[in-house]
Design a protein around this motif. Sequence first.
Motif, PDB file in Angstrom:
ATOM      1  N   LYS A   1      -6.579  -6.489   5.081  1.00 41.32           N
ATOM      2  CA  LYS A   1      -7.899  -6.899   5.578  1.00 41.32           C
ATOM      3  C   LYS A   1      -8.034  -6.586   7.067  1.00 41.32           C
ATOM      4  O   LYS A   1      -9.069  -6.086   7.521  1.00 41.32           O
ATOM      5  N   VAL A   2      -6.981  -6.875   7.830  1.00 36.64           N
ATOM      6  CA  VAL A   2      -7.044  -6.642   9.277  1.00 36.64           C
ATOM      7  C   VAL A   2      -7.243  -5.154   9.581  1.00 36.64           C
ATOM      8  O   VAL A   2      -8.083  -4.795  10.403  1.00 36.64           O
ATOM      9  N   VAL A   3      -6.490  -4.275   8.897  1.00 35.47           N
ATOM     10  CA  VAL A   3      -6.679  -2.845   9.175  1.00 35.47           C
ATOM     11  C   VAL A   3      -8.032  -2.353   8.638  1.00 35.47           C
ATOM     12  O   VAL A   3      -8.581  -1.383   9.150  1.00 35.47           O
ATOM     13  N   SER A   4      -8.563  -3.043   7.638  1.00 32.97           N
ATOM     14  CA  SER A   4      -9.857  -2.647   7.072  1.00 32.97           C
ATOM     15  C   SER A   4     -10.990  -2.719   8.083  1.00 32.97           C
ATOM     16  O   SER A   4     -11.945  -1.944   8.002  1.00 32.97           O
ATOM     17  N   VAL A   5     -10.910  -3.664   8.992  1.00 28.75           N
ATOM     18  CA  VAL A   5     -12.006  -3.820   9.955  1.00 28.75           C
ATOM     19  C   VAL A   5     -12.106  -2.578  10.843  1.00 28.75           C
ATOM     20  O   VAL A   5     -13.156  -2.260  11.372  1.00 28.75           O
ATOM     21  N   ASN A   6     -10.993  -1.835  10.969  1.00 33.47           N
ATOM     22  CA  ASN A   6     -11.031  -0.545  11.664  1.00 33.47           C
ATOM     23  C   ASN A   6     -11.446   0.594  10.737  1.00 33.47           C
ATOM     24  O   ASN A   6     -11.428   1.760  11.135  1.00 33.47           O
ATOM     25  N   LEU A   7     -11.743   0.274   9.474  1.00 32.69           N
ATOM     26  CA  LEU A   7     -12.121   1.228   8.420  1.00 32.69           C
ATOM     27  C   LEU A   7     -10.926   2.078   7.990  1.00 32.69           C
ATOM     28  O   LEU A   7     -10.467   1.965   6.867  1.00 32.69           O
ATOM     29  N   CYS A   8     -10.396   2.921   8.865  1.00 35.15           N
ATOM     30  CA  CYS A   8      -9.153   3.635   8.563  1.00 35.15           C
ATOM     31  C   CYS A   8      -8.695   4.316   9.840  1.00 35.15           C
ATOM     32  O   CYS A   8      -9.450   4.405  10.798  1.00 35.15           O
ATOM     33  N   SER A   9      -7.471   4.801   9.840  1.00 33.48           N
ATOM     34  CA  SER A   9      -7.003   5.548  10.998  1.00 33.48           C
ATOM     35  C   SER A   9      -7.516   6.980  10.906  1.00 33.48           C
ATOM     36  O   SER A   9      -7.931   7.438   9.836  1.00 33.48           O
ATOM     37  N   ASN A  10      -7.486   7.695  12.012  1.00 36.56           N
ATOM     38  CA  ASN A  10      -8.047   9.047  12.018  1.00 36.56           C
ATOM     39  C   ASN A  10      -7.272   9.935  11.041  1.00 36.56           C
ATOM     40  O   ASN A  10      -6.043   9.882  10.956  1.00 36.56           O
ATOM     41  N   VAL A  11      -8.012  10.722  10.278  1.00 36.82           N
ATOM     42  CA  VAL A  11      -7.437  11.398   9.111  1.00 36.82           C
ATOM     43  C   VAL A  11      -6.580  12.599   9.521  1.00 36.82           C
ATOM     44  O   VAL A  11      -5.575  12.905   8.884  1.00 36.82           O
ATOM     45  N   LEU A  12      -6.947  13.252  10.621  1.00 32.77           N
ATOM     46  CA  LEU A  12      -6.088  14.327  11.110  1.00 32.77           C
ATOM     47  C   LEU A  12      -4.713  13.744  11.455  1.00 32.77           C
ATOM     48  O   LEU A  12      -3.679  14.365  11.186  1.00 32.77           O
ATOM     49  N   GLY A  13      -4.712  12.569  12.038  1.00 33.89           N
ATOM     50  CA  GLY A  13      -3.450  11.897  12.355  1.00 33.89           C
ATOM     51  C   GLY A  13      -2.663  11.555  11.103  1.00 33.89           C
ATOM     52  O   GLY A  13      -1.432  11.698  11.053  1.00 33.89           O
ATOM     53  N   GLN A  14      -3.366  11.114  10.069  1.00 28.47           N
ATOM     54  CA  GLN A  14      -2.675  10.853   8.797  1.00 28.47           C
ATOM     55  C   GLN A  14      -1.990  12.130   8.307  1.00 28.47           C
ATOM     56  O   GLN A  14      -0.843  12.105   7.838  1.00 28.47           O
TER      57      GLN A  14
END
Lengths: 500, 500
Positions: free
Chosen positions: A345-358
């Motif tokens: 839930k906590v990471v959800s508030v950021n929606l997701c991390s940048n996908v290039l970084g993933q």
Amino acid sequence: MSSPTSTIVQCLSTAPSNNEKKVLAVPGGINPALVKMEYAVRGPIVQRAEQITEQLNKKDESSSLPFDQVIYCNIGNPQSVGQQPVTFLRQVLSILVCPSLISADPSPFPSDVVGRAKDILAHSHGIGAYTASPGLPFIRDQIVKAITSRDNGIPASSDKIFLTNGASDAVKAVLQLLIRSPNDGIMIPIPQYPLYSATLTSISGAQVPYFLDEDAVKDQWSLDIDELQRSYDDAKEKGIDVRALVVINPGNPTGHVLSRDQVHGIVRFCERNNVLIMADEVYQTNVFKPSEFISFKRAVVEVGSNVELASFHSVSKGVLGECGIRAGYVEIHNMDEETRQMLYKVVSVNLCSNVLGQAAVSIMMNPPQPGDPSYELYSKEVGDIFNGLQRKSQKLSQALNTFEGVTCNTSQGAMYLFPRITVPEKAIEEAKKQGLSAPDVLYCMEMLEETGICTVPGSGFGQKEGTYHFRTTFLPPEDQMDGVVEQMRSFHHNFLQKYS
Amino acid sequence: MSSPTSTIVQCLSTAPSNNEKKVLAVPGGINPALVKMEYAVRGPIVQRAEQITEQLNKKDESSSLPFDQVIYCNIGNPQSVGQQPVTFLRQVLSILVCPSLISADPSPFPSDVVGRAKDILAHSHGIGAYTASPGLPFIRDQIVKAITSRDNGIPASSDKIFLTNGASDAVKAVLQLLIRSPNDGIMIPIPQYPLYSATLTSISGAQVPYFLDEDAVKDQWSLDIDELQRSYDDAKEKGIDVRALVVINPGNPTGHVLSRDQVHGIVRFCERNNVLIMADEVYQTNVFKPSEFISFKRAVVEVGSNVELASFHSVSKGVLGECGIRAGYVEIHNMDEETRQMLYKVVSVNLCSNVLGQAAVSIMMNPPQPGDPSYELYSKEVGDIFNGLQRKSQKLSQALNTFEGVTCNTSQGAMYLFPRITVPEKAIEEAKKQGLSAPDVLYCMEMLEETGICTVPGSGFGQKEGTYHFRTTFLPPEDQMDGVVEQMRSFHHNFLQKYS
């Protein structure tokens, strides 16, 4: 309600207002925890360095300075001081950014680059779409595979992996979950990476310091279990609820690497005292032989412990040094399912991390293999960077040890040296006179002004009272290292003279 | 200190322990503010949608479902539902990722793409190095130029711009500065984007709700100054220190666009009551004529106000829709220098935002100009996306208005519709029976299970008691929109039948 006209009049009459009208004002009008928070890695010395850089860029002003460039040794930011990105990684990422490159004819890339990019594209909506909050399942599966291999077959699970914008975001999320009141404390090493102290201050958690042993014979900056217990007991006595232990391994700023016995011992300590482990393992591939990296995940399982663990990793360090991409992850272990959902839930508030970084994490965890077209170049680049870091570390630490009154550990890993300096009494007085927070701030500021070398005062990381240090990276290019060493030597000599 | 052996025995004997031993445990063992926090956009309905997606991907299980794909209308994530990235942006970014593409022969890119990439590379250490904490000065200068042009010449200043990983990070940083104690309140619209409520809950600030006027004749979902004053006065009466007002313009989830008079009126309200303005302007280019976007920055200056302002923008929305890149910025205005430094410190702990994202902001604020080789294609792509959004918005809202018991605003901007639904008494009872938080959760969950269309219940955004809504994007491709409309219609009809 006043009329629009009267409001304008009122507003114009108060236009040159002073602070007392502001909502956000120091002090009183701003969250006091944030006012109190300190973050030395990006503190006043770096800001001065940035001013000087701007001055150097303006040709007419640069002549007044005794150097022609600022050398940033304040931060583990390899590509800012000339380290080249690893080709394979960047080639794959460039296709993800611009998939039409797949059909470029002739292809500017080897076939495995194209294959890898296609694979990531097939398992995502590309780098422009939000992913699942903890990151693309496909990439989390790759992390699982890599961790399992690293840890000699000990299994991992993709629902326990959360990709974040750098390890910092993951660290903050876990600390946020842990701190319920100012009475909750987190054990942090002294010296430590100031992300921990800064975040704890910002969320009003208690810092429970334990001291790394600078004077340990044969194992400088090692972590002693008795000291952990002393720190824990002291905090308990003060009524602090000790919730977690932060371990940075390899150490930042100390460069120390924990032995297998030490890692096991720390796990047992945490088990005994019911303390969660936050293992900052972002330098896990920056380990110089004969030291060896033993992950806390592996140790927890080997010891048969049910201690809760959060382990952090990043693409910013290692040999990739991709700081600007901002990508990392946390693996959690032995945590309740409900806790996992809270983290989700906590990471959800950021929606997701940048996908290039993933995607960068994907490549870091799953590099080219022998036989792949890119393998040879990849191995050479990675080997050159690694060996260069080791050589530079040795050169700088050996040199520092020859400076008058300076002792410096041999780095076993990470990207830093943390030499201890003797500061003359007159310099201590001068620092006081200038209102500086510590004498090593004076030392680092004068080093910057005289040589252009930007370092961080030891006081920014914490140190035993009466001892002074600075942290320097060993990242500048090899052809600059002799110059850095000589400039530091000459500055140090002059500093001692000036304040003798 | 017990011996290692005894510790192992102790640990093994407690290995199958239950929750009571965990440090992080719900309830009691986790920061209660985070336990309480809700974030509907990524809540249980989306998690169920992700499960269904996985099921659909496994061919043998998919046959049991009455649809063959999940259509994600829950979130403004255009590229996840088929919107193509804008070519010029991605071409420039691909060179930044892999600078050797500059010398590819033949070049896969037009000359202005290469020129733009070279320019960004010349003003940075590439995308792999940390930048200054608020972002590259070069890019902040470009933002300044674009804002100045947007606001009819009203000046801006690059030291008032902070680039962040999406607007969310900037919003959180400002809220963190504002909230000193649970007594500090922030005015938020109802309905609102739940980032605000979630963040306030997580940092224990008070939510001061003001209601948007769904029933306003001719200007549905408009913002009424008397309602602002009512909300403010109510909060004051309860002892809340009202610190700031959040305005989302264009509105999320309402699609409402404020007129110039309304923006001026809000500025005057904040001036009178000494309330800081947080202007969420991430949809500023998603405005359908005859509506017009007036920035709060412009209004503050036009009114001659010294009210403090933080204005947020993002590459995730607009026509670029680059959600996965995670980039945005905040401009602050009328703030104390000390406050600016505090914000600088807060963003510094994150080191910097991802540099590829910073470059995406650069392109967004400084697109190709007439005469540039890429101009024609860029204009066509951007125009097609914009016009498509407008057509889809109209199609969906017109259709929804023909459903029994449904009223839906015509979207003036943003990416959402927020239709009001009449929920039958039996459905309300059923929702209670299932322990759901609100009847519209039942509605959206059943819509997902029956049609594969994923939306968000109105209760996740807040709504007047006794009213029910859902939020849907109008982002699916145009050739799918008729299908979406008919599936929604059929589901809605069946839902009313089922619970009649």
